[in-house]
Design a protein around this motif. Structure first.
Motif, PDB file in Angstrom:
ATOM      1  N   UNK A  22       0.808  -1.214   0.000  1.00 43.92           N
ATOM      2  CA  UNK A  22       0.000   0.000   0.000  1.00 43.92           C
ATOM      3  C   UNK A  22       0.842   1.265   0.000  1.00 43.92           C
ATOM      4  N   UNK A  23       0.276   2.308  -0.610  1.00 45.26           N
ATOM      5  CA  UNK A  23       0.770   3.678  -0.460  1.00 45.26           C
ATOM      6  C   UNK A  23      -0.289   4.405   0.360  1.00 45.26           C
ATOM      7  N   UNK A  24       0.150   5.065   1.416  1.00 48.85           N
ATOM      8  CA  UNK A  24      -0.772   5.795   2.294  1.00 48.85           C
ATOM      9  C   UNK A  24      -0.411   7.278   2.260  1.00 48.85           C
ATOM     10  N   UNK A  25      -1.351   8.125   1.892  1.00 42.73           N
ATOM     11  CA  UNK A  25      -1.143   9.565   1.870  1.00 42.73           C
ATOM     12  C   UNK A  25      -1.527  10.124   3.235  1.00 42.73           C
ATOM     13  N   UNK A  26      -0.534  10.589   3.995  1.00 36.47           N
ATOM     14  CA  UNK A  26      -0.799  11.053   5.352  1.00 36.47           C
ATOM     15  C   UNK A  26      -1.576  12.362   5.376  1.00 36.47           C
ATOM     16  N   UNK A  27      -1.539  13.138   4.277  1.00 41.90           N
ATOM     17  CA  UNK A  27      -2.292  14.389   4.214  1.00 41.90           C
ATOM     18  C   UNK A  27      -3.777  14.147   3.984  1.00 41.90           C
ATOM     19  N   UNK A  28      -4.102  13.211   3.112  1.00 36.53           N
ATOM     20  CA  UNK A  28      -5.496  13.006   2.729  1.00 36.53           C
ATOM     21  C   UNK A  28      -6.123  11.774   3.368  1.00 36.53           C
ATOM     22  N   UNK A  29      -5.303  10.845   3.873  1.00 35.00           N
ATOM     23  CA  UNK A  29      -5.821   9.610   4.445  1.00 35.00           C
ATOM     24  C   UNK A  29      -6.150   8.558   3.405  1.00 35.00           C
ATOM     25  N   UNK A  30      -5.811   8.834   2.141  1.00 39.05           N
ATOM     26  CA  UNK A  30      -6.115   7.880   1.069  1.00 39.05           C
ATOM     27  C   UNK A  30      -5.105   6.738   1.051  1.00 39.05           C
ATOM     28  N   UNK A  31      -5.604   5.555   0.705  1.00 45.61           N
ATOM     29  CA  UNK A  31      -4.758   4.364   0.562  1.00 45.61           C
ATOM     30  C   UNK A  31      -4.890   3.863  -0.867  1.00 45.61           C
ATOM     31  N   UNK A  32      -3.749   3.504  -1.443  1.00 46.88           N
ATOM     32  CA  UNK A  32      -3.718   2.986  -2.811  1.00 46.88           C
ATOM     33  C   UNK A  32      -2.997   1.644  -2.796  1.00 46.88           C
ATOM     34  N   UNK A  33      -3.533   0.675  -3.503  1.00 51.71           N
ATOM     35  CA  UNK A  33      -2.897  -0.637  -3.598  1.00 51.71           C
ATOM     36  C   UNK A  33      -1.680  -0.574  -4.518  1.00 51.71           C
ATOM     37  N   UNK A  34      -0.660  -1.370  -4.182  1.00 48.79           N
ATOM     38  CA  UNK A  34       0.521  -1.562  -5.020  1.00 48.79           C
ATOM     39  C   UNK A  34       0.626  -3.048  -5.290  1.00 48.79           C
ATOM     40  N   UNK A  35       0.781  -3.410  -6.536  1.00 44.27           N
ATOM     41  CA  UNK A  35       0.938  -4.813  -6.896  1.00 44.27           C
ATOM     42  C   UNK A  35       2.174  -5.393  -6.204  1.00 44.27           C
ATOM     43  N   UNK A  36       2.060  -6.606  -5.717  1.00 41.93           N
ATOM     44  CA  UNK A  36       3.200  -7.264  -5.071  1.00 41.93           C
ATOM     45  C   UNK A  36       4.359  -7.434  -6.037  1.00 41.93           C
TER      46      UNK A  36
END
Length: 97
Positions: A22-36
């Protein structure tokens, strides 16, 4: 469903049960998946005897280069700043400071 503990105060539930990071944006709280497949983890420490590696979960934390916060964070910050300024001015008027 997987439980993601991003930090002590944030827990997310991820419906994607495939192995990924995962990528987590600490400013917005959004989480994005990253392929293994797009990330490899190397240089793990030696494991204690009697155990084997089950997996490694990676969370990459990012923030805006401009330091901008999401709209909701800015509104909350502005309200808190206004409140604290009011408390400070009231304390000054009573000569508590």
């Amino acid at each position: 469903m997987r439980e993601l503990i991003i930090d002590r105060s944030k827990v997310f539930y991820d419906p994607n049960t495939d192995f990924h990071h995962h990528i987590y944006n600490v400013d917005t709280g959004e989480i994005q998946d990253i392929s293994a497949d797009s990330l490899s983890v190397t240089g793990l420490p030696e494991l204690p005897s009697g155990v084997q590696l089950e997996g490694a979960d990676v969370v990459i934390r990012v923030r805006s280069k401009t330091g901008r916060k999401c709209r909701f964070c800015l509104e909350a910050c502005n309200k808190l700043t206004g409140y604290l300024l009011g408390v400070y001015l009231q304390a000054l008027s009573f000569q508590l400071i």
